[in-house]
Design an enzyme around this catalytic site. Structure first.
Site, PDB file in Angstrom:
ATOM      1  N   LYS A  89       0.846  -1.200   0.000  1.00  0.00           N
ATOM      2  CA  LYS A  89       0.000   0.000   0.000  1.00  0.00           C
ATOM      3  C   LYS A  89       0.882   1.250   0.000  1.00  0.00           C
ATOM      4  O   LYS A  89       0.701   2.142  -0.806  1.00  0.00           O
ATOM      5  CB  LYS A  89      -0.920  -0.026   1.221  1.00  0.00           C
ATOM      6  CG  LYS A  89      -1.787   1.194   1.337  1.00  0.00           C
ATOM      7  CD  LYS A  89      -2.771   1.093   2.488  1.00  0.00           C
ATOM      8  CE  LYS A  89      -3.453   2.434   2.704  1.00  0.00           C
ATOM      9  NZ  LYS A  89      -4.418   2.425   3.787  1.00  0.00           N
ATOM     10  N   GLU A 104      10.435  -4.889   4.466  1.00  0.00           N
ATOM     11  CA  GLU A 104      10.444  -6.292   4.047  1.00  0.00           C
ATOM     12  C   GLU A 104      10.155  -6.415   2.554  1.00  0.00           C
ATOM     13  O   GLU A 104      10.846  -7.117   1.807  1.00  0.00           O
ATOM     14  CB  GLU A 104       9.382  -7.099   4.817  1.00  0.00           C
ATOM     15  CG  GLU A 104       9.674  -7.300   6.283  1.00  0.00           C
ATOM     16  CD  GLU A 104       9.168  -6.166   7.163  1.00  0.00           C
ATOM     17  OE1 GLU A 104       8.936  -5.036   6.639  1.00  0.00           O
ATOM     18  OE2 GLU A 104       9.027  -6.398   8.376  1.00  0.00           O
ATOM     19  N   GLY A 139      -4.864  -1.620   5.011  1.00  0.00           N
ATOM     20  CA  GLY A 139      -4.021  -2.736   4.570  1.00  0.00           C
ATOM     21  C   GLY A 139      -4.679  -4.095   4.788  1.00  0.00           C
ATOM     22  O   GLY A 139      -4.743  -4.926   3.882  1.00  0.00           O
ATOM     23  N   ARG A 140      -5.187  -4.325   5.991  1.00  0.00           N
ATOM     24  CA  ARG A 140      -5.766  -5.653   6.284  1.00  0.00           C
ATOM     25  C   ARG A 140      -7.165  -5.822   5.697  1.00  0.00           C
ATOM     26  O   ARG A 140      -7.776  -6.877   5.827  1.00  0.00           O
ATOM     27  CB  ARG A 140      -5.758  -5.912   7.786  1.00  0.00           C
ATOM     28  CG  ARG A 140      -6.459  -4.854   8.600  1.00  0.00           C
ATOM     29  CD  ARG A 140      -6.107  -4.958  10.077  1.00  0.00           C
ATOM     30  NE  ARG A 140      -6.565  -3.820  10.842  1.00  0.00           N
ATOM     31  CZ  ARG A 140      -5.914  -2.672  10.967  1.00  0.00           C
ATOM     32  NH1 ARG A 140      -4.769  -2.490  10.358  1.00  0.00           N
ATOM     33  NH2 ARG A 140      -6.406  -1.695  11.706  1.00  0.00           N
ATOM     34  N   GLU A 155      -4.882  -6.789  14.598  1.00  0.00           N
ATOM     35  CA  GLU A 155      -4.369  -5.467  14.228  1.00  0.00           C
ATOM     36  C   GLU A 155      -5.515  -4.445  14.299  1.00  0.00           C
ATOM     37  O   GLU A 155      -5.292  -3.263  14.523  1.00  0.00           O
ATOM     38  CB  GLU A 155      -3.754  -5.497  12.822  1.00  0.00           C
ATOM     39  CG  GLU A 155      -2.787  -4.349  12.579  1.00  0.00           C
ATOM     40  CD  GLU A 155      -1.961  -4.481  11.312  1.00  0.00           C
ATOM     41  OE1 GLU A 155      -0.732  -4.637  11.391  1.00  0.00           O
ATOM     42  OE2 GLU A 155      -2.557  -4.464  10.212  1.00  0.00           O
ATOM     43  N   HIS A 168      -5.933 -33.345  17.606  1.00  0.00           N
ATOM     44  CA  HIS A 168      -4.838 -34.190  18.096  1.00  0.00           C
ATOM     45  C   HIS A 168      -3.687 -33.348  18.620  1.00  0.00           C
ATOM     46  O   HIS A 168      -2.566 -33.854  18.774  1.00  0.00           O
ATOM     47  CB  HIS A 168      -4.368 -35.120  16.975  1.00  0.00           C
ATOM     48  CG  HIS A 168      -5.447 -36.082  16.574  1.00  0.00           C
ATOM     49  ND1 HIS A 168      -5.628 -37.299  17.191  1.00  0.00           N
ATOM     50  CD2 HIS A 168      -6.443 -35.964  15.661  1.00  0.00           C
ATOM     51  CE1 HIS A 168      -6.668 -37.914  16.642  1.00  0.00           C
ATOM     52  NE2 HIS A 168      -7.191 -37.117  15.722  1.00  0.00           N
ATOM     53  N   LYS A 212       9.245  -0.879  14.013  1.00  0.00           N
ATOM     54  CA  LYS A 212       9.824  -0.670  12.679  1.00  0.00           C
ATOM     55  C   LYS A 212      10.935   0.368  12.751  1.00  0.00           C
ATOM     56  O   LYS A 212      12.027   0.189  12.197  1.00  0.00           O
ATOM     57  CB  LYS A 212       8.754  -0.130  11.713  1.00  0.00           C
ATOM     58  CG  LYS A 212       7.699  -1.104  11.300  1.00  0.00           C
ATOM     59  CD  LYS A 212       6.813  -0.430  10.248  1.00  0.00           C
ATOM     60  CE  LYS A 212       5.506  -1.149  10.073  1.00  0.00           C
ATOM     61  NZ  LYS A 212       4.599  -0.476   9.165  1.00  0.00           N
TER      62      LYS A 212
HETATM   63  O1  F6P Z   1       3.098  -2.826   9.723  1.00  0.00           O
HETATM   64  C1  F6P Z   1       1.759  -3.150   9.587  1.00  0.00           C
HETATM   65  C2  F6P Z   1       1.294  -2.881   8.203  1.00  0.00           C
HETATM   66  O2  F6P Z   1       1.198  -1.506   7.992  1.00  0.00           O
HETATM   67  C3  F6P Z   1      -0.033  -3.565   7.937  1.00  0.00           C
HETATM   68  O3  F6P Z   1      -1.108  -2.850   8.413  1.00  0.00           O
HETATM   69  C4  F6P Z   1       0.019  -3.692   6.454  1.00  0.00           C
HETATM   70  O4  F6P Z   1      -0.935  -4.602   5.985  1.00  0.00           O
HETATM   71  C5  F6P Z   1       1.444  -4.131   6.267  1.00  0.00           C
HETATM   72  O5  F6P Z   1       2.162  -3.409   7.230  1.00  0.00           O
HETATM   73  C6  F6P Z   1       2.010  -3.928   4.913  1.00  0.00           C
HETATM   74  O6  F6P Z   1       1.999  -2.570   4.536  1.00  0.00           O
HETATM   75  P1  F6P Z   1       2.191  -2.149   3.037  1.00  0.00           P
HETATM   76  O7  F6P Z   1       1.086  -2.730   2.239  1.00  0.00           O
HETATM   77  O8  F6P Z   1       2.163  -0.645   3.041  1.00  0.00           O
HETATM   78  O9  F6P Z   1       3.520  -2.674   2.585  1.00  0.00           O
END
Ligand code: F6P
Length: 541
Positions: free
Chosen positions: A205, A211, A267-268, A353, A384, A504
């Site tokens: 987003k 990452e 995002g979620r 979240e 199990h 972060k």
């Molecule tokens: O760090 C949490 C977060 O902001 C989530 O809410 C989001 O889904 C994820 O990181 C990834 O963010 P982006 O889509 O901006 O890379």
């Protein structure tokens, strides 16, 4: 508003005390029709909520609480595009992502419905081109692998749904999902792939996430190494999904190859935005549209159904009931479908979240417990492993059982056995087995206490005809709106996530201390300092 100071809250607390000694056995004995009566349908979903520790009076009081907190107004405000995400001053319009075409929705002066359908059109045409082989890699080969690079909401939705809908996917194209900055994730996802046949979909987003950008950079290196370093290859092997055109361009992806979404999609909650692109390539636009229609059906149900017959509202209020009045701290989600093995992980982000907050939207501290810890595994594997604690542990864990009438693969009696297990688990949790019943089986006296099953452990059972793109969409929308309902009762902003920021920032600050050749001057707490020193020793630095 302090919800705990309302008369409705006080009435629920008093009612909870009064109900304390009535078990699920008692409640079923009082009303033999309860198993049919306390059920509700929405689209293809059938929710059995009879195995909850509630009476008609409980539901009446919970619904009064929903009225008191203005749930109806909040739902309407969300669907109208008001800025219900207060701390980020944003609309919350994931419901617009799956609304049928032709219904304008003007938000902040922009017809967002038209924007959504324009992007959906581009996604469909791109997905068709990849699936048909018209879209080729740099050397002219067909695309055989789509690698989604993203994390959190830019990964979990499509990754979960790809797993869920594999039976509907084109088996000639494999989809992989790389999220973790652990190099293992990228290495394993690409180890057997041919760069000439691989397409990367970089989803973020913000397009600033460490990452994702690190993995995307690695992917570009991997591609160029495999294709003789020809930079021109990037154009046919990389597309991006983002709200941030500038950052996409800076990364080296042509905005022509970018699929847009908007800041009013959290995002979620972004799974039905262009973030679903890799899924659409895998299952095809038609199946994807069926999934969107499933979401939309439950959106409409949530928006219009009276609260007493509204699945997400009822389930959300039940979750509040256990969290705030019975002290439950966790919630198990138990899909009796191997295809739904990633659903618990998906729901962990969606629920935790969203509702893992201790400050209300007015900035005041909450005065009651909020978000539960969500977890789970597909049945029967969980039986199990951890069901022992569900049945006989000291912690109350409300559970959701999810099953289907028709299997995707019908092999002998296997599906019937699977479902027999699901029904049996829900019944055993609810009704248990008394000491008398255990003794009557001829159990030696000293073992009787160990074999007593206390019962009175609540669960919902959600049944759908079959796992299809449509029912998957319905299921996810059901959970999205359950989360919304809980957030409104708790008066928290379910759409921000400030709590993830500090870690972060600290990781970015700390990284040079781990990588530098020279021993760093550390300005950290003593524990972190010692850990960094030990890590550097292990790395030979
Ligand atoms: O760090 C949490 C977060 O902001 C989530 O809410 C989001 O889904 C994820 O990181 C990834 O963010 P982006 O889509 O901006 O890379």
């Amino acid at each position: 508003m302090d919800v705990t100071a309302t008369p409705e809250w006080a009435a629920l607390a008093e009612h909870h005390e009064a109900l304390r000694d009535r078990s699920l056995r008692d409640l079923f004995a009082e009303d033999p029709d309860r198993g049919r009566r306390l059920t509700t349908r929405a689209a293809d979903l059938y929710l059995d909520w009879s195995k909850h520790r509630v009476t008609d009076e409980t539901v009446r009081l919970l619904l009064a609480l929903a009225e008191r907190v203005g749930l109806r107004e909040r739902i309407d405000a969300m669907f109208r595009g008001e800025h219900v995400n207060a701390t980020e001053d944003r609309a919350v319009l994931h419901v617009a992502l799956r609304a049928p075409a032709g219904r304008p929705l003007v938000v902040d002066g922009q017809d967002v419905a038209a924007d959504v359908h324009a992007v959906l059109g581009r996604m469909r045409s791109f997905a068709e081109r990849v699936r048909s082989g018209e879209w080729r890699g740099h050397t002219g080969q067909r695309i055989r692998a789509v690698v989604n690079i993203g994390i959190g909401g830019s990964d979990l939705g499509p990754a979960m749904a790809y797993q869920a809908l594999r039976a509907y996917s084109d088996r000639g194209i494999t989809a992989r999902f790389v999220s973790n900055i652990d190099p293992t994730d990228f290495a394993e996802a690409t180890r057997d792939l041919d760069p000439a046949e691989t397409l990367f979909v970089v989803c973020s987003k913000t397009f600033t996430t460490l990452e994702t950008l690190t993995n995307a950079t690695q992917a570009r290196d991997w591609l160029l190494t495999g294709l003789d370093g020809d930079q021109a290859a990037v154009a046919c092997h990389f597309v991006a999904v983002s709200t941030n055109t500038e950052a996409v361009r800076d990364f080296g992806i042509d905005p022509e190859n970018m699929f847009e979404f908007w800041d009013w999609v959290g995002g979620r909650y972004s799974f039905t935005s262009a973030i679903g692109l890799s899924l659409m390539v895998a299952i095809g636009p038609e199946a994807y549209d069926e999934m969107l229609a499933g979401f939309s059906a439950v959106d409409e149900h949530f928006r219009t159904a009276p609260f007493e017959a509204n699945l997400p509202v009822l389930q959300g209020l039940l979750n509040v009931w256990y969290t705030d009045f019975s002290g439950a701290q966790s919630h198990a989600v138990l899909p009796y479908s191997q295809y739904l093995s990633r659903l618990p992980a998906y729901l962990q982000q969606l629920t935790m979240e969203s509702n893992g907050k201790s400050v209300r939207w007015d900035g005041q501290p909450v005065t009651t417990a909020t978000g539960e810890v969500w977890w789970g595994e597909p049945g029967t594997n969980g039986q199990h492993a951890f069901h022992q604690l569900l049945h006989q542990g000291t912690t109350l864990v409300p559970a959701d059982f999810i099953g289907f009438g028709e299997p995707v693969h019908d092999i002998g009696e296997m599906h019937d056995l699977l479902m027999a297990n699901m029904f049996a688990q829900a019944a055993a949790l609810a009704f248990g087995k008394t000491a008398e019943e255990v003794a009557a089986d001829g159990t030696p006296a000293e073992l009787v206490p160990h074999k007593v099953m206390p019962g009175n452990r609540p669960s919902s059972t959600i049944l759908a005809p079959r796992l299809t793109p449509g029912t998957l969409g319905q299921l996810v929308a059901f959970y999205e709106h359950t989360v919304f309902t809980q957030g409104v009762v708790w008066q928290i902003d379910s759409f921000d996530q400030w709590g993830v920021e500090l870690g972060k920032v600290m990781a970015r600050e700390l990284a040079p201390a781990l990588t530098s050749a020279e021993a760093p001057e550390l300005d950290q707490d003593p524990s972190t300092t010692a850990l960094v020193e030990e890590y550097r020793r292990l790395r030979g630095r």
